[in-house]
Design a protein around this motif. Structure first.
Motif, PDB file in Angstrom:
ATOM      1  N   GLU A 146      49.320 -24.121  -7.012  1.00  0.00           N
ATOM      2  CA  GLU A 146      47.873 -24.299  -6.997  1.00  0.00           C
ATOM      3  C   GLU A 146      47.226 -23.168  -7.786  1.00  0.00           C
ATOM      4  OE1 GLU A 146      45.815 -22.281  -3.179  1.00  0.00           O
ATOM      5  OE2 GLU A 146      47.062 -24.023  -2.699  1.00  0.00           O
ATOM      6  N   LYS A 147      46.021 -23.425  -8.286  1.00  0.00           N
ATOM      7  CA  LYS A 147      45.281 -22.442  -9.064  1.00  0.00           C
ATOM      8  C   LYS A 147      44.715 -21.396  -8.119  1.00  0.00           C
ATOM      9  CE  LYS A 147      43.167 -21.272 -12.985  1.00  0.00           C
ATOM     10  NZ  LYS A 147      43.909 -20.632 -14.031  1.00  0.00           N
ATOM     11  N   GLY A 148      44.733 -20.135  -8.509  1.00  0.00           N
ATOM     12  CA  GLY A 148      44.150 -19.066  -7.709  1.00  0.00           C
ATOM     13  C   GLY A 148      45.061 -17.858  -7.661  1.00  0.00           C
ATOM     14  N   SER A 149      44.632 -16.884  -6.870  1.00  0.00           N
ATOM     15  CA  SER A 149      45.410 -15.664  -6.749  1.00  0.00           C
ATOM     16  C   SER A 149      45.396 -15.194  -5.298  1.00  0.00           C
ATOM     17  CB  SER A 149      44.845 -14.571  -7.658  1.00  0.00           C
ATOM     18  OG  SER A 149      43.523 -14.262  -7.273  1.00  0.00           O
ATOM     19  N   ILE A 150      46.321 -14.349  -4.959  1.00  0.00           N
ATOM     20  CA  ILE A 150      46.373 -13.755  -3.632  1.00  0.00           C
ATOM     21  C   ILE A 150      45.941 -12.306  -3.766  1.00  0.00           C
ATOM     22  CG2 ILE A 150      47.852 -13.146  -1.681  1.00  0.00           C
ATOM     23  CD1 ILE A 150      49.697 -15.468  -2.504  1.00  0.00           C
ATOM     24  N   GLY A 156      43.663 -11.101  -5.522  1.00  0.00           N
ATOM     25  CA  GLY A 156      43.378 -10.775  -6.916  1.00  0.00           C
ATOM     26  C   GLY A 156      44.615 -10.589  -7.780  1.00  0.00           C
ATOM     27  N   VAL A 157      45.799 -10.911  -7.267  1.00  0.00           N
ATOM     28  CA  VAL A 157      47.037 -10.723  -8.012  1.00  0.00           C
ATOM     29  C   VAL A 157      47.584 -12.088  -8.410  1.00  0.00           C
ATOM     30  CG1 VAL A 157      49.390  -9.835  -7.916  1.00  0.00           C
ATOM     31  CG2 VAL A 157      47.562  -8.610  -6.771  1.00  0.00           C
ATOM     32  N   GLY A 158      47.921 -12.249  -9.680  1.00  0.00           N
ATOM     33  CA  GLY A 158      48.494 -13.490 -10.186  1.00  0.00           C
ATOM     34  C   GLY A 158      47.433 -14.457 -10.666  1.00  0.00           C
ATOM     35  N   THR A 159      47.899 -15.500 -11.358  1.00  0.00           N
ATOM     36  CA  THR A 159      46.993 -16.536 -11.852  1.00  0.00           C
ATOM     37  C   THR A 159      47.125 -17.812 -11.053  1.00  0.00           C
ATOM     38  OG1 THR A 159      48.656 -17.262 -13.450  1.00  0.00           O
ATOM     39  CG2 THR A 159      47.056 -15.611 -14.202  1.00  0.00           C
ATOM     40  N   HIS A 160      48.255 -17.973 -10.359  1.00  0.00           N
ATOM     41  CA  HIS A 160      48.524 -19.172  -9.576  1.00  0.00           C
ATOM     42  C   HIS A 160      49.221 -18.780  -8.280  1.00  0.00           C
ATOM     43  CE1 HIS A 160      47.873 -20.789 -13.576  1.00  0.00           C
ATOM     44  NE2 HIS A 160      47.597 -21.950 -13.007  1.00  0.00           N
ATOM     45  N   ILE A 161      49.253 -19.719  -7.340  1.00  0.00           N
ATOM     46  CA  ILE A 161      49.900 -19.500  -6.047  1.00  0.00           C
ATOM     47  C   ILE A 161      50.957 -20.576  -5.867  1.00  0.00           C
ATOM     48  CG2 ILE A 161      49.570 -19.469  -3.540  1.00  0.00           C
ATOM     49  CD1 ILE A 161      46.657 -18.621  -4.091  1.00  0.00           C
ATOM     50  N   LEU A 162      52.118 -20.168  -5.360  1.00  0.00           N
ATOM     51  CA  LEU A 162      53.174 -21.112  -5.006  1.00  0.00           C
ATOM     52  C   LEU A 162      53.164 -21.240  -3.485  1.00  0.00           C
ATOM     53  CD1 LEU A 162      55.580 -22.841  -6.012  1.00  0.00           C
ATOM     54  CD2 LEU A 162      57.029 -20.875  -5.482  1.00  0.00           C
ATOM     55  N   ASN A 163      52.734 -22.408  -2.991  1.00  0.00           N
ATOM     56  CA  ASN A 163      52.723 -22.669  -1.554  1.00  0.00           C
ATOM     57  C   ASN A 163      54.097 -23.161  -1.148  1.00  0.00           C
ATOM     58  OD1 ASN A 163      50.043 -22.032  -0.866  1.00  0.00           O
ATOM     59  ND2 ASN A 163      49.361 -23.906  -1.869  1.00  0.00           N
ATOM     60  N   ARG A 164      54.758 -22.383  -0.298  1.00  0.00           N
ATOM     61  CA  ARG A 164      56.088 -22.731   0.178  1.00  0.00           C
ATOM     62  C   ARG A 164      56.014 -23.134   1.635  1.00  0.00           C
ATOM     63  NH1 ARG A 164      60.420 -18.644  -1.197  1.00  0.00           N
ATOM     64  NH2 ARG A 164      59.696 -17.739   0.721  1.00  0.00           N
ATOM     65  N   SER A 165      57.035 -23.828   2.106  1.00  0.00           N
ATOM     66  CA  SER A 165      57.055 -24.214   3.515  1.00  0.00           C
ATOM     67  C   SER A 165      57.169 -22.944   4.360  1.00  0.00           C
ATOM     68  CB  SER A 165      58.231 -25.151   3.788  1.00  0.00           C
ATOM     69  OG  SER A 165      59.454 -24.508   3.483  1.00  0.00           O
ATOM     70  N   GLY A 221      54.121 -21.687   5.831  1.00  0.00           N
ATOM     71  CA  GLY A 221      52.758 -21.205   6.029  1.00  0.00           C
ATOM     72  C   GLY A 221      52.319 -20.164   5.021  1.00  0.00           C
ATOM     73  N   ALA A 222      51.186 -19.539   5.345  1.00  0.00           N
ATOM     74  CA  ALA A 222      50.534 -18.605   4.423  1.00  0.00           C
ATOM     75  C   ALA A 222      51.368 -17.354   4.170  1.00  0.00           C
ATOM     76  CB  ALA A 222      49.164 -18.210   4.963  1.00  0.00           C
ATOM     77  N   SER A 223      52.211 -16.978   5.109  1.00  0.00           N
ATOM     78  CA  SER A 223      53.013 -15.768   4.922  1.00  0.00           C
ATOM     79  C   SER A 223      54.133 -15.962   3.895  1.00  0.00           C
ATOM     80  CB  SER A 223      53.621 -15.330   6.257  1.00  0.00           C
ATOM     81  OG  SER A 223      54.549 -16.295   6.705  1.00  0.00           O
ATOM     82  N   GLN A 224      54.429 -17.197   3.531  1.00  0.00           N
ATOM     83  CA  GLN A 224      55.510 -17.490   2.590  1.00  0.00           C
ATOM     84  C   GLN A 224      55.016 -17.787   1.181  1.00  0.00           C
ATOM     85  OE1 GLN A 224      58.800 -17.181   3.497  1.00  0.00           O
ATOM     86  NE2 GLN A 224      57.823 -16.337   5.316  1.00  0.00           N
ATOM     87  N   ARG A 225      53.707 -17.632   0.947  1.00  0.00           N
ATOM     88  CA  ARG A 225      53.160 -17.917  -0.382  1.00  0.00           C
ATOM     89  C   ARG A 225      53.550 -16.823  -1.369  1.00  0.00           C
ATOM     90  NH1 ARG A 225      47.019 -19.410  -0.133  1.00  0.00           N
ATOM     91  NH2 ARG A 225      46.901 -17.155   0.014  1.00  0.00           N
ATOM     92  N   ALA A 226      53.627 -17.198  -2.644  1.00  0.00           N
ATOM     93  CA  ALA A 226      53.977 -16.262  -3.701  1.00  0.00           C
ATOM     94  C   ALA A 226      52.917 -16.310  -4.794  1.00  0.00           C
ATOM     95  CB  ALA A 226      55.338 -16.603  -4.290  1.00  0.00           C
ATOM     96  N   SER A 227      52.579 -15.143  -5.324  1.00  0.00           N
ATOM     97  CA  SER A 227      51.674 -15.055  -6.478  1.00  0.00           C
ATOM     98  C   SER A 227      52.498 -15.254  -7.743  1.00  0.00           C
ATOM     99  CB  SER A 227      51.004 -13.688  -6.536  1.00  0.00           C
ATOM    100  OG  SER A 227      50.197 -13.486  -5.415  1.00  0.00           O
ATOM    101  N   LEU A 228      51.973 -16.044  -8.669  1.00  0.00           N
ATOM    102  CA  LEU A 228      52.698 -16.356  -9.892  1.00  0.00           C
ATOM    103  C   LEU A 228      51.920 -15.907 -11.122  1.00  0.00           C
ATOM    104  CD1 LEU A 228      53.809 -20.033  -9.143  1.00  0.00           C
ATOM    105  CD2 LEU A 228      55.087 -17.939  -8.705  1.00  0.00           C
ATOM    106  N   THR A 229      52.634 -15.425 -12.110  1.00  0.00           N
ATOM    107  CA  THR A 229      52.121 -15.194 -13.461  1.00  0.00           C
ATOM    108  C   THR A 229      53.189 -15.698 -14.423  1.00  0.00           C
ATOM    109  OG1 THR A 229      53.078 -12.985 -13.640  1.00  0.00           O
ATOM    110  CG2 THR A 229      50.820 -13.123 -12.815  1.00  0.00           C
ATOM    111  N   SER A 230      52.791 -15.993 -15.650  1.00  0.00           N
ATOM    112  CA  SER A 230      53.770 -16.404 -16.652  1.00  0.00           C
ATOM    113  C   SER A 230      53.189 -16.230 -18.044  1.00  0.00           C
ATOM    114  CB  SER A 230      54.182 -17.861 -16.455  1.00  0.00           C
ATOM    115  OG  SER A 230      55.121 -18.218 -17.447  1.00  0.00           O
TER     116      SER A 230
END
Length: 158
Positions: A94-98, A100-109, A111-120
């Protein structure tokens, strides 16, 4: 009867002897190591596909050029296909940051504690928003997010 030469400074011709001190040897060793270190930083060796070492050539990055999300195919790898990445994760982009870090978020199974900030810098992550994917890349440290990944390749699962 023969008279011996009684000259106090006899003229004997001999070859000069060069003595190298330990200090000179030590300084040459340090200079050689420093030169080798800096040359390896300025002109690194890299492996090409034929397993030959080449000097100063960047690794090739093969990316499939896609202009819209409708051209994306399931089970196809997008991004840098020549490099093996040590980190991978599966989830929905999904679009966004955690924080303010990253350009996208990877939502993993999990919950919120397992999300990852993505850049590329290799893959346009906007094309994969809303899709379930497997991302591979390199984990970077960040004081603001639990997991920051620089994505090198994306495989669409659904």
């Amino acid at each position: 009867m023969e008279i011996p030469n009684l000259n106090p400074n006899p003229q004997v011709t001999s070859r000069p002897v060069f003595k190298i001190s330990l200090t000179v040897i030590f300084l040459l060793l340090i200079f050689s190591l420093a030169t080798g270190f800096w040359l390896s930083r300025l002109m690194p060796f890299s492996k090409n596909s034929s397993n030959k070492l080449t000097l100063g050539q960047p690794q090739s990055i093969s990316t499939d050029t896609i202009s819209s999300a409708s051209q994306i195919q399931i089970d196809k790898l997008y991004g840098d296909t020549n490099t093996t990445f040590k980190d991978s994760a599966t989830g929905t982009i999904e679009k966004g940051s955690i924080n303010g870090v990253g350009t996208h978020i990877l939502n993993r199974s999990g919950g919120a504690s397992q999300r990852a900030s993505l850049t590329s810098s290799v893959v346009d992550l906007d094309l994969f928003i809303g899709r379930k994917v497997e991302v591979k890349g390199e984990t970077n440290s960040s004081p603001k997010t639990a997991w920051l990944m620089d994505v090198g390749s994306v495989k669409v699962l659904e």
